[in-house]
Design a protein around this motif. Structure first.
Motif, mmCIF file in Angstrom:
data_model
loop_
_atom_site.group_PDB
_atom_site.id
_atom_site.type_symbol
_atom_site.label_atom_id
_atom_site.label_comp_id
_atom_site.label_asym_id
_atom_site.label_seq_id
_atom_site.Cartn_x
_atom_site.Cartn_y
_atom_site.Cartn_z
ATOM 1 N N GLU A 1 0.409 3.715 3.486
ATOM 2 C CA GLU A 1 -0.647 3.751 4.290
ATOM 3 C C GLU A 1 -0.721 1.975 4.709
ATOM 4 O OE1 GLU A 1 -3.624 4.889 2.075
ATOM 5 O OE2 GLU A 1 -5.111 3.768 3.572
ATOM 6 N N ARG A 2 -1.083 2.224 6.341
ATOM 7 C CA ARG A 2 -0.579 1.039 7.293
ATOM 8 C C ARG A 2 0.719 0.158 7.084
ATOM 9 N NH1 ARG A 2 -5.420 3.502 9.372
ATOM 10 N NH2 ARG A 2 -7.105 3.676 8.085
ATOM 11 N N GLU B 1 -2.328 -3.741 10.874
ATOM 12 C CA GLU B 1 -2.605 -2.567 11.333
ATOM 13 C C GLU B 1 -3.797 -2.250 12.524
ATOM 14 O OE1 GLU B 1 -5.345 -1.209 7.853
ATOM 15 O OE2 GLU B 1 -6.723 0.344 9.088
ATOM 16 N N TYR B 2 -4.589 -3.773 12.568
ATOM 17 C CA TYR B 2 -5.359 -3.879 13.416
ATOM 18 C C TYR B 2 -4.931 -4.928 14.885
ATOM 19 C CZ TYR B 2 -8.358 -1.857 10.376
ATOM 20 O OH TYR B 2 -9.426 -0.987 8.984
ATOM 21 N N ASP C 1 -13.656 -6.262 8.089
ATOM 22 C CA ASP C 1 -11.956 -5.448 7.393
ATOM 23 C C ASP C 1 -10.481 -6.099 8.278
ATOM 24 O OD1 ASP C 1 -9.898 -3.948 6.596
ATOM 25 O OD2 ASP C 1 -10.780 -2.018 7.367
ATOM 26 N N LYS D 1 -9.144 -1.258 -6.607
ATOM 27 C CA LYS D 1 -10.410 -1.120 -5.537
ATOM 28 C C LYS D 1 -11.385 0.466 -6.158
ATOM 29 C CE LYS D 1 -10.374 1.426 -1.186
ATOM 30 N NZ LYS D 1 -9.421 1.952 0.108
ATOM 31 N N LYS E 1 -11.633 -9.810 1.419
ATOM 32 C CA LYS E 1 -10.738 -10.036 2.429
ATOM 33 C C LYS E 1 -10.949 -11.244 3.823
ATOM 34 C CE LYS E 1 -9.977 -4.941 3.337
ATOM 35 N NZ LYS E 1 -9.749 -3.848 4.205
ATOM 36 N N TRP F 1 0.962 -1.171 -0.207
ATOM 37 C CA TRP F 1 -0.008 -0.453 0.023
ATOM 38 C C TRP F 1 1.081 0.956 0.064
ATOM 39 C CZ3 TRP F 1 -4.517 -1.476 4.015
ATOM 40 C CH2 TRP F 1 -5.474 -2.102 3.529
ATOM 41 N N ARG G 1 -11.069 -5.955 -6.354
ATOM 42 C CA ARG G 1 -11.643 -5.411 -4.845
ATOM 43 C C ARG G 1 -12.939 -5.552 -4.509
ATOM 44 N NH1 ARG G 1 -9.165 -2.509 -1.324
ATOM 45 N NH2 ARG G 1 -8.341 -3.987 0.179
ATOM 46 N N ASN H 1 -5.521 2.747 -2.954
ATOM 47 C CA ASN H 1 -5.487 3.914 -3.670
ATOM 48 C C ASN H 1 -4.699 4.645 -4.629
ATOM 49 O OD1 ASN H 1 -8.095 3.526 -1.062
ATOM 50 N ND2 ASN H 1 -6.780 3.508 0.199
HETATM 51 C C1 BDP Z 1 -8.578 -0.888 5.688
HETATM 52 C C2 BDP Z 1 -7.439 0.418 5.632
HETATM 53 C C3 BDP Z 1 -7.945 1.128 5.101
HETATM 54 C C4 BDP Z 1 -7.596 0.712 3.367
HETATM 55 C C5 BDP Z 1 -8.851 -0.443 3.530
HETATM 56 C C6 BDP Z 1 -8.465 -1.195 2.049
HETATM 57 O O1 BDP Z 1 -7.789 1.184 6.910
HETATM 58 O O2 BDP Z 1 -6.024 2.077 5.153
HETATM 59 O O3 BDP Z 1 -7.384 1.168 2.466
HETATM 60 O O4 BDP Z 1 -8.887 -0.925 4.599
HETATM 61 O O5 BDP Z 1 -8.513 -2.432 1.763
HETATM 62 O O6 BDP Z 1 -8.625 -1.247 6.616
HETATM 63 O O7 BDP Z 1 -8.543 -0.428 1.356
#
Ligand code: BDP
Length: 693
Positions: A138-139, A367-368, A339, A262, A334, A130, A299, A185
């Motif tokens: 990102e993340r 991330e989580y 998420d 996405k 996913k 990402w 996705r 993104n």
């Molecule tokens: C979420 C994230 C975000 C990602 C999104 C994704 O917080 O940053 O863009 O997933 O998978 O968990 O597109």
């Protein structure tokens, strides 16, 4: 000759004597014995890599002849290989390279060679980076991007190349053969000349290791980058824009892998903006890459605030489109319906799409799950998902089998992982984050592999004989190392994911993390006015005086009905719903009687408390591992565990004190009393420097 051998040994010794900073990953150098590689295959980049790896890492009999043979036979699928102690056969050159890495892994871990054939479960085993074009990730919790840089985006340096090679080598060593090198993104600039030129430079370095490059593309690129009036997938000008753009990419990178999209998700443009379907959008790109053998990974991570239950949405949007996608489209799903939470039931899309290829997407970056602070080995989570029975084509239709071509005919198969790699010296921030990169590759190669074996392999490769480098003492005897390092550390790794679930989101709770931009730590209270409800924790936990949990039963949102029987009925009834999914599917009173005989409130409190104690136990285990680990990595991990321990206490206190406002019940006497106040943790979470989403 003898002298040369000794100086070689000394050289290798010097290498290992250096403090270990983790940069070598699971590929730490060892003195190699001489080996001769015999091959009739014609010389190629991949074959050269395979030969070089053998020479670099051979631990077998000195002077052995190892034969690498290209062989087409029915038993060998895709990049599969057949091994013996001194030979590798494969249908492809990449297969030879994977066979070589497996041979070396067996030698280094001292495990017996599983002679015979090993075929990959998935044709494509791909990392999703990402990474943004300005170098941020990102993340990402391991520093800036290894691919992109803010200021000198287009100047490829020798350091860049060395890093990309080291990255690709690590990928190849665990069978990863694809890399999506930019964020889902995506910026429309990705497809502009200068960024494509850098993509070509990256592809050139990854190629000798069999890693293909893919790009994430923004669906509205024809308008944003191409200046067209629309990006409507059925518009002829749009269709030809994508065809031409794709041609341009393949002219630069003939083995380019394809696109990831996405679309119509979290504000990203998509076909729905033009009244078209996901199939219209995906097929547009699939047709553009088809002449070159490319793939489209589309996705299914879609949800909108209009829907009352976010968990249902992807299924509702995609199941009606089953069979409408081209055969070079794979729907990327996913693991769970929401998420990447610490625990989710599997996404009901697995198995439900019967005429469309589906690929699992896992999140390697934590991330989580405590990001690059907490030690959480994710293989058990992925094993749990892959092993889940969907029942969609009868018992035994596991997520693994519904995605690897065993249950449904599908032309392509793949598994994706969101990478945790950055410029940090040790690549992943937390040294143990490397285990998750490793585990992803191993599971994508063999989707029934056990977490315990993955943990065992990774620990041996990453830590064996590291103690000598720390203190200059002789290496501990193997039996001692096995008993006092390997065994307890394997247990630690295997318990770590459940511990994280316990101290953060037990019993099916989900999405109650701090909603500040970084998603680190607890935040069940966060619900500012006018915020999208489906971005706030109270939407997910529904805590009130009458109980806690999201009612997804037939009497509630009815998400249960997206699961095949017997699961729908099992999940629908709190008496049969597994405890770990209880509050995912049910809203239950605080005094609900659990299978254990305890009340729900007490059970919740005990889980939080258990999580805290588990992390403290991890600290002790690691402290006891000190004699077996080099000083540098020992100290780094020790500090991380200290922080994790505090983090676990914070989670426990914050969640119990927050939920207690509704339950109005005492925290059980056996549970460690909170050391924080609710006001304190909320004020801390709302510190002004913590940026909001
Ligand atoms: C979420 C994230 C975000 C990602 C999104 C994704 O917080 O940053 O863009 O997933 O998978 O968990 O597109």
């Amino acid at each position: 000759m003898k002298q040369l051998f000794f100086s070689l040994l000394l050289l290798c010794g010097a290498l290992t004597l250096k403090a270990e900073d983790g940069h070598q990953l699971w590929l730490r150098p060892h003195p190699a014995a001489p080996v001769t590689v015999v091959s009739a295959a014609k010389n190629s980049l991949l074959l050269a890599t395979a030969k070089q790896e053998l020479q670099r890492g051979w631990q077998g009999a000195a002077g052995a002849n190892v034969r690498l043979t290209i062989k087409k036979d029915k038993a060998l699928r895709n990049d599969g290989f057949r091994l013996s102690a001194t030979s590798v056969e494969a249908a492809t050159e990449a297969g030879l390279l994977y066979g070589v890495f497996e041979l070396l892994r067996r030698q280094q871990t001292g495990q017996p060679l599983a002679a015979g054939v090993s075929n990959p479960s998935y044709e494509l085993r791909v990392l999703n980076h990402w990474d943004n074009l300005d170098g941020s990730v990102e993340r990402g919790y391991a520093g800036q991007s290894i691919f992109w840089r803010k200021d000198s985006a287009f100047a490829v340096t020798a350091r860049d190349k060395a890093l990309w090679q080291a990255y690709a080598r690590a990928d190849a060593s665990v069978g990863i053969n694809g890399a999506v090198i930019n964020n889902v993104n995506s910026s429309p600039q990705m497809l502009s000349g200068p960024y494509l030129a850098r993509t070509k430079a990256i592809a050139d370095e990854l190629r000798p290791f069999g890693v293909k490059v893919f790009l994430s593309v923004k669906f509205s690129s024809p308008a944003l980058l191409g200046g067209l009036k629309t990006s409507d997938p059925l518009d002829p000008a749009v269709i030809s824009w994508w065809k031409n753009k794709t041609k341009e990419v393949y002219a630069l990178i003939p083995d380019f892998g394809g696109f990831v999209v996405k679309a119509s998700s979290e504000g990203q443009p998509g076909p729905q903006d033009y009244g078209r379907t996901h199939a219209d959008g995906a097929n547009l790109l699939a047709d553009a890459v088809r002449p070159f053998g490319g793939l489209v990974m589309w996705r299914a991570f879609v949800y909108s605030p209009a829907d009352k239950d976010r968990a249902k949405q992807a299924y509702n949007e995609f199941v009606p489109l089953d069979g409408k996608f081209r055969d070079n489209v794979i729907i990327q799903v996913k693991n769970g319906p929401i998420d990447f939470q610490p625990r989710e039931p599997f996404s009901p899309l697995f198995g439900a799409l019967k005429k469309t290829a589906v690929m699992p997407e896992f999140q390697i970056t934590q991330e989580y799950l405590g990001q690059s602070t907490d030690l959480v080995f994710l293989a058990p989570m992925w094993e749990e998902c892959l092993g889940s029975d969907t029942y969609q084509a009868g018992p035994g239709s596991t997520v693994a089998r519904c995605t690897d071509g065993s249950v449904y005919p599908q032309r392509h198969s793949a598994m994706a992982g969101v990478a945790n790699v950055g410029l940090a010296t040790n690549w992943t921030g937390q040294d143990f984050g490397q285990a998750n990169w490793y585990a992803f590759g191993r599971l994508a190669w063999n989707n029934t592999m056990k977490s315990s074996q993955i943990a065992d392999e990774w620990l041996r490769l990453t830590f064996a004989e590291s103690a000598t480098t720390a203190a200059g003492q002789p290496a501990p005897a193997a039996a001692d190392w096995n008993a006092h390092f390997l065994a307890p550390m394997t247990q630690l790794l295997l318990a770590s994911r459940e511990a994280a679930v316990n101290y953060s989101m037990p019993l099916g709770l989900h999405h109650i993390m701090s909603a500040t931009y970084d998603h680190y730590g607890p935040g069940p209270w966060w619900a500012p006015d006018k915020m999208r409800a489906d971005w706030t924790p109270p939407y997910y936990h529904q805590a009130a005086a009458n109980g806690v949990g999201f009612d997804r039963t037939t009497a509630g949102s009815n998400a249960v009905s997206q699961y095949h029987e017997p699961l729908a009925a099992q999940f629908n009834d709190p008496a049969t719903c597994p405890d770990e999914y209880l509050l995912w599917f049910h809203h239950l009173p605080w005094d609900f009687k659990m299978k254990s005989g305890r009340t729900l409130w007490d059970e919740l409190a005990l889980h939080y408390d258990l999580g805290v104690h588990q992390v403290r136990q991890f600290q002790q285990t690691w402290d006891a591992a000190r004699p077996y680990v080099d000083a540098e990595r020992f100290a780094t991990v020790q500090n991380k565990l200290r922080a994790q321990s505090g983090n676990a206490v914070l989670w426990k206190d914050a969640c119990l004190l927050y939920f207690q406002q509704f339950s109005r019940l005492p925290i059980p006497a056996s549970v460690e009393p909170p050391m924080h106040t609710l006001e304190g943790v909320i004020a801390n979470d709302q510190r002004p420097q913590r940026q909001r989403r």
